[in-house]
Design a protein around this motif. Structure first.
Motif, PDB file in Angstrom:
ATOM      1  N   ASN A 211       0.819  -1.204   0.000  1.00 44.23           N
ATOM      2  CA  ASN A 211       0.000   0.000   0.000  1.00 44.23           C
ATOM      3  C   ASN A 211       0.859   1.263   0.000  1.00 44.23           C
ATOM      4  O   ASN A 211       1.994   1.269   0.480  1.00 44.23           O
ATOM      5  CB  ASN A 211      -0.930   0.019   1.212  1.00 44.23           C
ATOM      6  CG  ASN A 211      -2.090  -0.943   1.050  1.00 44.23           C
ATOM      7  OD1 ASN A 211      -2.241  -1.592   0.014  1.00 44.23           O
ATOM      8  ND2 ASN A 211      -2.922  -1.039   2.064  1.00 44.23           N
ATOM      9  N   ILE A 212       0.286   2.336  -0.536  1.00 45.27           N
ATOM     10  CA  ILE A 212       0.902   3.659  -0.489  1.00 45.27           C
ATOM     11  C   ILE A 212       0.493   4.319   0.824  1.00 45.27           C
ATOM     12  O   ILE A 212      -0.687   4.332   1.178  1.00 45.27           O
ATOM     13  CB  ILE A 212       0.460   4.507  -1.693  1.00 45.27           C
ATOM     14  CG1 ILE A 212       0.960   3.873  -3.004  1.00 45.27           C
ATOM     15  CG2 ILE A 212       0.962   5.935  -1.569  1.00 45.27           C
ATOM     16  CD1 ILE A 212       0.455   4.571  -4.252  1.00 45.27           C
ATOM     17  N   ILE A 213       1.472   4.857   1.546  1.00 44.08           N
ATOM     18  CA  ILE A 213       1.209   5.487   2.837  1.00 44.08           C
ATOM     19  C   ILE A 213       1.227   7.002   2.654  1.00 44.08           C
ATOM     20  O   ILE A 213       2.234   7.576   2.216  1.00 44.08           O
ATOM     21  CB  ILE A 213       2.248   5.071   3.893  1.00 44.08           C
ATOM     22  CG1 ILE A 213       2.329   3.534   3.976  1.00 44.08           C
ATOM     23  CG2 ILE A 213       1.901   5.672   5.242  1.00 44.08           C
ATOM     24  CD1 ILE A 213       1.037   2.868   4.366  1.00 44.08           C
ATOM     25  N   LEU A 214       0.100   7.644   2.989  1.00 46.41           N
ATOM     26  CA  LEU A 214      -0.021   9.093   2.909  1.00 46.41           C
ATOM     27  C   LEU A 214      -0.191   9.655   4.317  1.00 46.41           C
ATOM     28  O   LEU A 214      -0.980   9.139   5.102  1.00 46.41           O
ATOM     29  CB  LEU A 214      -1.214   9.497   2.037  1.00 46.41           C
ATOM     30  CG  LEU A 214      -1.197   9.016   0.579  1.00 46.41           C
ATOM     31  CD1 LEU A 214      -2.452   9.505  -0.146  1.00 46.41           C
ATOM     32  CD2 LEU A 214       0.052   9.506  -0.143  1.00 46.41           C
TER      33      LEU A 214
ATOM     34  N   LYS B 160      -2.903   9.424   8.919  1.00 57.20           N
ATOM     35  CA  LYS B 160      -2.203   8.447   8.088  1.00 57.20           C
ATOM     36  C   LYS B 160      -3.215   7.630   7.303  1.00 57.20           C
ATOM     37  O   LYS B 160      -4.194   7.132   7.849  1.00 57.20           O
ATOM     38  CB  LYS B 160      -1.338   7.527   8.960  1.00 57.20           C
ATOM     39  CG  LYS B 160      -0.631   6.427   8.201  1.00 57.20           C
ATOM     40  CD  LYS B 160       0.178   5.572   9.166  1.00 57.20           C
ATOM     41  CE  LYS B 160       0.793   4.369   8.452  1.00 57.20           C
ATOM     42  NZ  LYS B 160       1.566   3.506   9.381  1.00 57.20           N
ATOM     43  N   GLN B 161      -2.961   7.517   5.993  1.00 52.43           N
ATOM     44  CA  GLN B 161      -3.818   6.719   5.123  1.00 52.43           C
ATOM     45  C   GLN B 161      -2.986   5.647   4.442  1.00 52.43           C
ATOM     46  O   GLN B 161      -1.845   5.899   4.027  1.00 52.43           O
ATOM     47  CB  GLN B 161      -4.477   7.591   4.042  1.00 52.43           C
ATOM     48  CG  GLN B 161      -5.615   8.461   4.528  1.00 52.43           C
ATOM     49  CD  GLN B 161      -6.251   9.214   3.372  1.00 52.43           C
ATOM     50  OE1 GLN B 161      -5.630  10.081   2.764  1.00 52.43           O
ATOM     51  NE2 GLN B 161      -7.482   8.869   3.056  1.00 52.43           N
ATOM     52  N   SER B 162      -3.573   4.466   4.327  1.00 48.23           N
ATOM     53  CA  SER B 162      -2.927   3.364   3.618  1.00 48.23           C
ATOM     54  C   SER B 162      -3.810   2.997   2.431  1.00 48.23           C
ATOM     55  O   SER B 162      -4.923   2.487   2.607  1.00 48.23           O
ATOM     56  CB  SER B 162      -2.730   2.163   4.556  1.00 48.23           C
ATOM     57  OG  SER B 162      -2.111   1.105   3.888  1.00 48.23           O
ATOM     58  N   LEU B 163      -3.325   3.292   1.218  1.00 48.55           N
ATOM     59  CA  LEU B 163      -4.137   3.132   0.016  1.00 48.55           C
ATOM     60  C   LEU B 163      -3.489   2.149  -0.949  1.00 48.55           C
ATOM     61  O   LEU B 163      -2.265   2.130  -1.111  1.00 48.55           O
ATOM     62  CB  LEU B 163      -4.319   4.486  -0.696  1.00 48.55           C
ATOM     63  CG  LEU B 163      -4.887   5.630   0.145  1.00 48.55           C
ATOM     64  CD1 LEU B 163      -4.868   6.920  -0.665  1.00 48.55           C
ATOM     65  CD2 LEU B 163      -6.299   5.308   0.606  1.00 48.55           C
TER      66      LEU B 163
ATOM     67  N   VAL C 104       8.633   9.888   5.170  1.00 54.38           N
ATOM     68  CA  VAL C 104       8.864   8.578   4.560  1.00 54.38           C
ATOM     69  C   VAL C 104       9.727   7.700   5.460  1.00 54.38           C
ATOM     70  O   VAL C 104      10.751   8.135   5.993  1.00 54.38           O
ATOM     71  CB  VAL C 104       9.545   8.745   3.183  1.00 54.38           C
ATOM     72  CG1 VAL C 104       9.757   7.394   2.527  1.00 54.38           C
ATOM     73  CG2 VAL C 104       8.704   9.633   2.291  1.00 54.38           C
ATOM     74  N   LEU C 105       9.299   6.448   5.613  1.00 56.63           N
ATOM     75  CA  LEU C 105      10.058   5.453   6.365  1.00 56.63           C
ATOM     76  C   LEU C 105      10.737   4.490   5.409  1.00 56.63           C
ATOM     77  O   LEU C 105      10.407   4.426   4.215  1.00 56.63           O
ATOM     78  CB  LEU C 105       9.133   4.679   7.312  1.00 56.63           C
ATOM     79  CG  LEU C 105       8.368   5.519   8.339  1.00 56.63           C
ATOM     80  CD1 LEU C 105       7.485   4.622   9.194  1.00 56.63           C
ATOM     81  CD2 LEU C 105       9.329   6.325   9.212  1.00 56.63           C
ATOM     82  N   ARG C 106      11.671   3.694   5.961  1.00 61.56           N
ATOM     83  CA  ARG C 106      12.436   2.771   5.121  1.00 61.56           C
ATOM     84  C   ARG C 106      11.537   1.739   4.442  1.00 61.56           C
ATOM     85  O   ARG C 106      11.830   1.278   3.344  1.00 61.56           O
ATOM     86  CB  ARG C 106      13.514   2.077   5.952  1.00 61.56           C
ATOM     87  CG  ARG C 106      12.987   1.164   7.055  1.00 61.56           C
ATOM     88  CD  ARG C 106      14.082   0.680   7.981  1.00 61.56           C
ATOM     89  NE  ARG C 106      14.625   1.799   8.768  1.00 61.56           N
ATOM     90  CZ  ARG C 106      15.603   1.664   9.646  1.00 61.56           C
ATOM     91  NH1 ARG C 106      16.150   0.473   9.862  1.00 61.56           N
ATOM     92  NH2 ARG C 106      16.045   2.701  10.332  1.00 61.56           N
ATOM     93  N   GLN C 107      10.426   1.378   5.098  1.00 60.31           N
ATOM     94  CA  GLN C 107       9.525   0.396   4.511  1.00 60.31           C
ATOM     95  C   GLN C 107       8.816   0.923   3.270  1.00 60.31           C
ATOM     96  O   GLN C 107       8.247   0.154   2.500  1.00 60.31           O
ATOM     97  CB  GLN C 107       8.479  -0.056   5.538  1.00 60.31           C
ATOM     98  CG  GLN C 107       9.031  -0.781   6.747  1.00 60.31           C
ATOM     99  CD  GLN C 107       9.501   0.167   7.846  1.00 60.31           C
ATOM    100  OE1 GLN C 107       9.475   1.386   7.660  1.00 60.31           O
ATOM    101  NE2 GLN C 107       9.938  -0.377   8.966  1.00 60.31           N
ATOM    102  N   GLU C 108       8.855   2.255   3.072  1.00 59.87           N
ATOM    103  CA  GLU C 108       8.146   2.861   1.947  1.00 59.87           C
ATOM    104  C   GLU C 108       9.055   3.127   0.759  1.00 59.87           C
ATOM    105  O   GLU C 108       8.607   3.647  -0.264  1.00 59.87           O
ATOM    106  CB  GLU C 108       7.485   4.162   2.406  1.00 59.87           C
ATOM    107  CG  GLU C 108       6.419   3.942   3.472  1.00 59.87           C
ATOM    108  CD  GLU C 108       6.122   5.198   4.270  1.00 59.87           C
ATOM    109  OE1 GLU C 108       6.149   6.296   3.685  1.00 59.87           O
ATOM    110  OE2 GLU C 108       5.902   5.085   5.487  1.00 59.87           O
TER     111      GLU C 108
END
Length: 441
Positions: A171-174, A180-183, A196-200
């Motif tokens: 998912n894209i994290i906004l 916080k949204q996970s789309l 932005v985190l390393r997982q993104e």
């Protein structure tokens, strides 16, 4: 008088001519000029059907430019992609091959009557999407916790819709205003990633679509930089001497770090016959460090340090290697019914002697049983466990009484009998053998 007659004659002739002219039908269109929606590069034709044309002519024009394309079957425009045909009766066609973007617009079929008669048709050229190169497509870099803006501009007719997805399917994290949204996907030309985190980190896909094939996509790479972090799953590893043992460290770092193994003395380990070092990439920022120590010896025991260094920092992890002492395997004795009878017969004399001396009977290679109440008074026996093949290594006395709690052995009672039987069971327990002997007298 003659002049009047001549004037009347001319008037009659003129009236006759006018009557003949009005009786001739004027040209008319039998069907409207069609509209077309065509994909770029395809072919298309406009059809104009006219009745009662007589001596009039059919012409084709591009309405928006007022340019004459053709008259009857004669092509006026200098365009090799245009052509006109006539079926010899009442149908004229304008053909356009390999349609281009500038061919869009209104087309007119007209007849040169007075006043002019005409009809219009419209052609819309569908253009597949195209993504314009943007500097953000070359790859964006930020430190962990930073912000990234990705921009994807697409052209096409009709105007394309731009959709963002992650290449790996995650998912894209906004994040915006603390929310916080996970789309699964995001629609819009600009994708803003905040905090932005390393997982993104990884590849993001811009997909442009307007229902005109093909549907293009463009790959945008997001790199998140952070200092190394090491996780040691097994901090203590035990292995027997002369074996090969593998030590492991889990490393996360971006950009990719330089990974090294050391002894706790500070000596750097080099690959060779003794040590084998490998790395296995788990994802864009994670690796598994493996150190294989071949033919383990006692000097090899101790602490090993896995170290990871990049431009942002350094991290270490410690694995302790110690010797594993293996318990020697034992071989259980398996006795048959005949073996017991033979042993009973061969030791009958010794049992009589023992009974006379101390009131106890001895079963060789097994256990001593209490017989102080007489040979006929033996009514219980115990299940014994042995972990070595040595004989006479265990001795168990008859318990004085049985408590309500379960003892560490099992006591079996039997009715008085004059016969002696043996029953054996072999049960594996903790790498040793459990021999169950039941004696019934």
């Amino acid at each position: 008088m003659a002049a009047r007659k001549l004037a009347a004659l001319l008037t009659a002739v003129l009236h006759l001519c006018l009557c003949q002219i009005t009786q001739e039908p004027l040209p008319e269109f039998l069907a409207p000029l069609e509209n077309h929606t065509v994909i770029l590069g395809r072919d298309v034709s406009f059809t104009c059907v006219v009745n009662n044309l007589h001596s009039y002519k059919v012409a084709w024009m591009k309405s928006d430019s007022r340019a004459i394309l053709a008259i009857h079957t004669h092509l006026i425009a200098h365009n090799p992609r245009l052509s006109v045909t006539h079926n010899g009766h009442n149908t004229w066609k304008l053909h356009i091959s390999n349609v281009q973007k500038n061919d869009s617009g209104a087309y007119m079929c007209q007849v040169n009557t007075e006043p002019m008669k005409s009809q219009n048709g419209y052609m819309e050229v569908m253009i597949p999407p195209d993504i314009i190169d943007d500097e953000s497509s070359q790859g964006m870099v930020t430190n962990e916790g930073g912000n990234v803006k990705l921009k994807c501009v697409a052209t096409g007719t009709p105007k394309p819709t731009v959709t963002w997805k992650r290449e790996d399917g995650r998912n894209i994290i906004l994040r915006e205003d603390g929310q916080k949204q996970s789309l699964k996907s995001y629609e819009g030309e600009v994708l803003e990633l905040n905090g932005v985190l390393r997982q993104e980190m990884g590849a993001y896909l811009c997909i442009a679509s307007n229902n005109v094939p093909p549907t293009p996509s463009k790959r945008y790479t997001v790199n998140v930089h952070f200092s190394p972090a090491i996780k040691v799953t097994n901090q203590l590893v035990a292995a027997p001497i002369d074996s090969d043992v593998v030590l492991q460290c889990h490393v996360e770092a971006s950009p990719q770090a330089l990974n090294t193994w050391y002894r706790n003395t500070g000596d750097k380990l080099l690959p060779g016959d003794k040590y084998v070092m490998t790395e296995h990439a788990l994802n864009d920022y994670s690796w598994q460090m493996n150190l294989t120590v071949n033919e383990l010896t006692r000097p090899d025991l101790g602490e090993y340090v896995c170290s990871s260094v990049n431009a942002l920092g350094k991290a270490d992890g410690v694995v302790r290697l110690q010797e594993l002492h293996l318990v020697p395997k034992t071989t259980p004795s398996i006795l048959t019914k005949n073996d017991l009878k033979q042993r009973k017969g061969s030791n009958s004399k010794s049992r009589k002697k023992n009974n006379g001396k101390n009131g106890r009977r001895l079963y060789p290679n097994f256990e001593e049983f209490d017989s102080s109440a007489g040979e006929e008074d033996l009514g219980t026996t115990q299940i014994l466990s042995g972990s070595t093949p040595q004989e006479n290594s265990h001795k168990t006395d008859r318990p004085s009484h049985v408590t309500s709690s379960t003892p560490p052995w099992v006591i079996i009672s039997a009715a008085d009998s004059t016969k002696f039987f043996s029953l054996k069971f072999l049960i594996g327990c903790l790498g040793s053998s459990l021999i169950l002997l039941i004696f019934i007298q």
